[in-house]
Design an enzyme around this catalytic site. Structure first.
Site, PDB file in Angstrom:
ATOM      1  N   CYS A 154     -34.395   4.885  21.751  1.00  0.00           N
ATOM      2  CA  CYS A 154     -33.228   5.652  22.205  1.00  0.00           C
ATOM      3  C   CYS A 154     -33.560   7.140  22.248  1.00  0.00           C
ATOM      4  CB  CYS A 154     -32.042   5.401  21.292  1.00  0.00           C
ATOM      5  SG  CYS A 154     -30.549   6.284  21.800  1.00  0.00           S
ATOM      6  N   CYS A 183     -30.661   9.352  21.180  1.00  0.00           N
ATOM      7  CA  CYS A 183     -30.454   9.383  19.731  1.00  0.00           C
ATOM      8  C   CYS A 183     -31.486  10.263  19.028  1.00  0.00           C
ATOM      9  CB  CYS A 183     -30.553   7.972  19.147  1.00  0.00           C
ATOM     10  SG  CYS A 183     -29.499   6.743  19.931  1.00  0.00           S
ATOM     11  N   ASP A 184     -32.758  10.121  19.405  1.00  0.00           N
ATOM     12  CA  ASP A 184     -33.844  10.687  18.608  1.00  0.00           C
ATOM     13  C   ASP A 184     -34.638  11.800  19.282  1.00  0.00           C
ATOM     14  OD1 ASP A 184     -33.215   8.849  16.610  1.00  0.00           O
ATOM     15  OD2 ASP A 184     -34.522   7.315  17.470  1.00  0.00           O
TER      16      ASP A 184
END
Length: 314
Positions: free
Chosen positions: A136, A139-140
């Site tokens: 992701c 996300c990261d």
């Protein structure tokens, strides 16, 4: 063999399942939630979450899911370990079988079984999970500002993630096994026009290495041909963008799924093709797959279940 009767069975946990449990509990539906294969969902494998409202300093993904779970428990949700192995939607109350032999009779069911990111199948992916390997970018990606990363895949998702990461990282490699991008022409043009994206065509990843964190990827170009070439690239992050597989195997033939296996919902609600069965989170979301979206849909599913019960009293 234990038999349970409930107004609302929630299949799966994570942001969608736990949020559904919070709302269903507060609506006096006395929900029973089975946490599934991965209690807390995919976020429990994410080290830091910095884009979920309410956590201004960021939060460990496992800790955030514990917060969600504890909030559901505060309202007396019945949260249990176990996996739903079979469901019967032919009559209400619906019947669900659990892997420990328990049978649950439920007036409504909310399916939050999630989706699993597809991986290449390398042992090194598990070794460096949370230490350089991610599925992701949204996300990261923030953690790779000014660093070098690689994105695996050649479709629209891979191009979108590479474009997103290019705004953060110093350099982005796209590792594409074919000699072309499968993405739409617009997405192809976008990544090809970004200076710090380098596309490695005809290339497969065969290994990852590093000490405490990921440092290199071992690649092969033109595998199985006379031109086969092995080489390494220095990277700090390795992002999988080859799709997600919805966890709907136990639903095959029992509810409407799309061609990728995601549950089809109706008219902006969480209603499925079976009246009284609702779906929330990644299992019904092939597009966004974000914690905040999953949590919101869990809320919607609980509200939809509450209204359904009010209108279809048994």
């Amino acid at each position: 063999m234990e038999s349970i009767n409930t107004k609302c069975l929630i299949i799966g946990s994570g942001p969608a399942g736990y949020t559904a449990a919070i709302y269903a509990s507060r609506a006096n539906l006395s929900p029973v939630l089975y946490e599934g294969l991965q209690p807390g969902g995919q976020l429990t494998t994410t080290t830091d979450v910095e884009n979920f409202p309410g956590y201004p300093e960021g939060v460990n993904g496992f800790d955030m899911m514990e917060d969600f779970r504890n909030q559901a428990l505060r309202f007396n949700a019945d949260i249990r370990s176990g996996i739903v192995t079979d469901v019967d939607f032919s009559n209400r109350p619906f019947v669900a079988k659990i892997d420990d032999g328990t049978v649950v009779n439920a007036e409504t069911i909310i399916i939050c079984s999630g989706a699993s990111a597809k991986y290449l199948g390398l042992a090194d992916e598990k070794t460096f999970s949370g230490r350089g390997v991610s599925a992701c970018a949204t996300c990261d990606g923030f953690f790779y500002r000014g660093k070098t990363v690689a994105v695996v895949g050649g479709g629209d998702t891979a191009c979108e993630e590479a474009s997103y990461l290019a705004n953060l990282a110093k350099k982005v490699y796209m590792i594409v096994r074919k000699d072309y991008l499968r993405a739409s022409k617009a997405m192809q043009n976008r990544v090809e026009g970004i200076d710090n994206i380098e596309i490695l065509y005809n290339t497969n990843t065969v290994g990852l290495s590093g000490e405490k964190t990921l440092k290199k990827a071992q690649l092969v170009r033109f595998a199985g041909t006379e031109s086969e070439e092995h080489f390494e690239i220095d990277i700090d992050g390795f992002f999988l963008a080859i799709g997600h597989h919805p966890n709907t195997e136990f639903l095959a033939g029992k509810i409407e799924l799309d061609d990728k296996g995601f549950i089809v919902t109706k008219n902006g609600t969480t209603s499925t093709s079976v009246e009284g069965v609702f779906a929330a989170g990644d299992v019904a979301d092939p597009n966004y797959q974000q914690a905040i979206v999953a949590a919101g849909s869990g809320c919607k599913a609980a509200l939809d279940a509450e209204r359904f019960i009010a209108n279809h009293r048994m």
